[in-house]
Design a protein around this motif. Sequence first.
Motif, mmCIF file in Angstrom:
data_model
loop_
_atom_site.group_PDB
_atom_site.id
_atom_site.type_symbol
_atom_site.label_atom_id
_atom_site.label_comp_id
_atom_site.label_asym_id
_atom_site.label_seq_id
_atom_site.Cartn_x
_atom_site.Cartn_y
_atom_site.Cartn_z
ATOM 1 N N VAL A 98 0.825 -1.204 0.000
ATOM 2 C CA VAL A 98 0.000 0.000 0.000
ATOM 3 C C VAL A 98 0.860 1.255 0.000
ATOM 4 N N ILE A 99 1.874 1.295 0.871
ATOM 5 C CA ILE A 99 2.743 2.473 0.958
ATOM 6 C C ILE A 99 3.445 2.734 -0.370
ATOM 7 N N VAL A 100 4.078 1.701 -0.910
ATOM 8 C CA VAL A 100 4.820 1.857 -2.161
ATOM 9 C C VAL A 100 3.888 2.244 -3.301
ATOM 10 N N THR A 101 2.748 1.584 -3.397
ATOM 11 C CA THR A 101 1.834 1.834 -4.513
ATOM 12 C C THR A 101 1.267 3.245 -4.474
ATOM 13 N N LEU A 102 0.900 3.731 -3.295
ATOM 14 C CA LEU A 102 0.352 5.085 -3.188
ATOM 15 C C LEU A 102 1.390 6.134 -3.583
ATOM 16 N N PHE A 103 2.616 5.993 -3.092
ATOM 17 C CA PHE A 103 3.664 6.955 -3.442
ATOM 18 C C PHE A 103 4.016 6.879 -4.924
ATOM 19 N N VAL A 104 4.141 5.677 -5.452
ATOM 20 C CA VAL A 104 4.511 5.512 -6.860
ATOM 21 C C VAL A 104 3.416 6.043 -7.773
ATOM 22 N N THR A 105 2.166 5.727 -7.474
ATOM 23 C CA THR A 105 1.060 6.196 -8.324
ATOM 24 C C THR A 105 0.968 7.711 -8.308
ATOM 25 N N THR A 106 1.064 8.306 -7.116
ATOM 26 C CA THR A 106 1.012 9.771 -7.015
ATOM 27 C C THR A 106 2.175 10.407 -7.762
ATOM 28 N N GLY A 107 3.379 9.852 -7.576
ATOM 29 C CA GLY A 107 4.554 10.399 -8.235
ATOM 30 C C GLY A 107 4.477 10.287 -9.744
ATOM 31 N N ARG A 108 3.989 9.159 -10.239
ATOM 32 C CA ARG A 108 3.895 8.994 -11.691
ATOM 33 C C ARG A 108 2.884 9.960 -12.299
ATOM 34 N N VAL A 109 1.766 10.152 -11.633
ATOM 35 C CA VAL A 109 0.782 11.099 -12.161
ATOM 36 C C VAL A 109 1.379 12.494 -12.228
ATOM 37 N N LEU A 110 2.086 12.901 -11.181
ATOM 38 C CA LEU A 110 2.656 14.245 -11.147
ATOM 39 C C LEU A 110 3.795 14.410 -12.147
ATOM 40 N N PHE A 111 4.823 13.570 -12.038
ATOM 41 C CA PHE A 111 6.017 13.740 -12.864
ATOM 42 C C PHE A 111 5.758 13.411 -14.332
ATOM 43 N N CYS A 112 4.983 12.372 -14.591
ATOM 44 C CA CYS A 112 4.744 11.976 -15.982
ATOM 45 C C CYS A 112 3.828 12.961 -16.693
ATOM 46 N N SER A 113 2.884 13.563 -15.968
ATOM 47 C CA SER A 113 2.039 14.576 -16.597
ATOM 48 C C SER A 113 2.846 15.827 -16.906
ATOM 49 N N MET A 114 3.760 16.222 -16.006
ATOM 50 C CA MET A 114 4.605 17.374 -16.267
ATOM 51 C C MET A 114 5.538 17.112 -17.452
ATOM 52 N N ALA A 115 6.127 15.928 -17.492
ATOM 53 C CA ALA A 115 7.012 15.591 -18.609
ATOM 54 C C ALA A 115 6.230 15.512 -19.921
ATOM 55 N N GLY A 116 5.030 14.941 -19.871
ATOM 56 C CA GLY A 116 4.220 14.851 -21.076
ATOM 57 C C GLY A 116 3.821 16.214 -21.609
ATOM 58 N N TYR A 117 3.498 17.140 -20.690
ATOM 59 C CA TYR A 117 3.134 18.491 -21.120
ATOM 60 C C TYR A 117 4.336 19.212 -21.719
ATOM 61 N N ALA A 118 5.507 19.031 -21.123
ATOM 62 C CA ALA A 118 6.717 19.666 -21.656
ATOM 63 C C ALA A 118 7.022 19.165 -23.064
ATOM 64 N N LEU A 119 6.872 17.858 -23.283
ATOM 65 C CA LEU A 119 7.148 17.303 -24.609
ATOM 66 C C LEU A 119 6.089 17.706 -25.629
ATOM 67 N N ALA A 120 4.874 17.955 -25.159
ATOM 68 C CA ALA A 120 3.793 18.279 -26.083
ATOM 69 C C ALA A 120 3.687 19.758 -26.397
ATOM 70 N N ARG A 121 3.996 20.638 -25.419
ATOM 71 C CA ARG A 121 3.669 22.050 -25.577
ATOM 72 C C ARG A 121 4.840 23.022 -25.356
ATOM 73 N N VAL A 122 5.834 22.621 -24.603
ATOM 74 C CA VAL A 122 6.921 23.561 -24.270
ATOM 75 C C VAL A 122 8.057 23.403 -25.281
ATOM 76 N N PRO A 123 8.347 24.444 -26.067
ATOM 77 C CA PRO A 123 9.446 24.336 -27.037
ATOM 78 C C PRO A 123 10.800 24.447 -26.346
ATOM 79 N N PHE A 124 11.666 23.498 -26.558
ATOM 80 C CA PHE A 124 13.023 23.546 -26.020
ATOM 81 C C PHE A 124 13.939 22.740 -26.927
ATOM 82 N N ARG A 125 15.216 23.069 -26.898
ATOM 83 C CA ARG A 125 16.179 22.398 -27.762
ATOM 84 C C ARG A 125 16.327 20.934 -27.342
ATOM 85 N N GLY A 126 16.243 20.051 -28.314
ATOM 86 C CA GLY A 126 16.393 18.627 -28.054
ATOM 87 C C GLY A 126 15.100 17.929 -27.707
#
Length: 284
Positions: free
Chosen positions: A82-110
Motif C-alpha cells: 500500500v505504501i509503495v503503490t500510493l507513493f509511486v502512483t502519485t509520483g507517476r501522475v505528477l512527474f509523468c504529466s509534467m514531462a508529457g506536457y513539456a514534450l507536447a507544448r513547451v518548445p526547447f532544444r532537443g
Amino acid sequence: MSAGTPTAPRARATGTYVTYAVLVLLAVVYVMPFLIQVATSFKTEADAAANPLSLVPTTATAEAYRTLFVDSPLPTWFANSVIVTLFVTTGRVLFCSMAGYALARVPFRGRALAFAVLVAIMAVPNVVLLIPKFLVINQLAIYDSYAGLIIPLLADASAVFIMKGFFESVPASVEEAARIDGAGTFRIFWSVVLPMARPAVMTVIILSFQASWNELNHFIVASQDPDLFNLTKGVAQLASGALSQGTQYPLKLAAALLMTLPVALVFFVFQKRIVNTTTGAVKE
C-alpha cells in the motif's frame, strides 16, 4: 415478396445467437481460473489436492485466511504494498504529466531527441535493466529502504507517452486564452490543461497502480530485508513453500486472491471515468 426473404431475419438471429454463445464460452474460460482460485482458498489441504478443479469445497473452511493473517507476515507485506503503490502512483501522475506536457507544448532544444529516447526506453525489456538498477540503488545508499523501493519507479515512459498524446489533443486556443489572461506556463498546465486531462490521468492512475502493485523484479533487486517485502515478493515466497510443507494450495491461492482484489477494485471504480472529451473547453 420473394420466397427466400423470411430466411434473412432467421439467418441474422442465428448468427447473433452463435456470436453470443462464443462470447459466453470465452467469458467462462476467462473467469474459470478465478472461480477455482476463490473456491480452492476455502478448501482443506486434502480437498484441494483431491479435487483441484472443483468449484464447491467438500468442507468449506477459512483456515487458509486465518493462517495468512495470524501466522504469516502478510499484514506487513500488505502495508508495504500500500505504501509503495500510493507513493509511486502519485509520483507517476505528477512527474509523468509534467514531462508529457513539456514534450507536447513547451518548445526547447532537443525535444524531438528526448521523445525519441523515451520511445526507445519503452522498447527495452525491464529485465535488462535489473543489474544496472541494483548498482545505481546501491551506489545511492538507498538499498533496503523505502526510498529504494519507491524512487526508481516514480517515472514511467509509457505514462509520459500517454500524457503527451492527450495534451497534444487539447485545443491550443485554450492555452492561448489563459496566456492572454496573464497565466504562466506552469499555471496553464496546473489550472487549465491538467484538469482537462482527467481521462488520461485516470488511465495513468489505473496502469500505475496495477504496475506498482504487481511489481516483483524491481523489489527483488532493491531490498532483501523481510520487513520490506511487498505482497508479490511475499506470495512468491509462499509459492516456494515458506510456511510449511505440502502443496499449500488453499494458502497460496488465498494469498493470490487477496493480492488481486485491490487491483480489480481500483479498475472497476475508475473505469467509467475514462472518457475522452474536451467538450466545453473553449468559449465561443
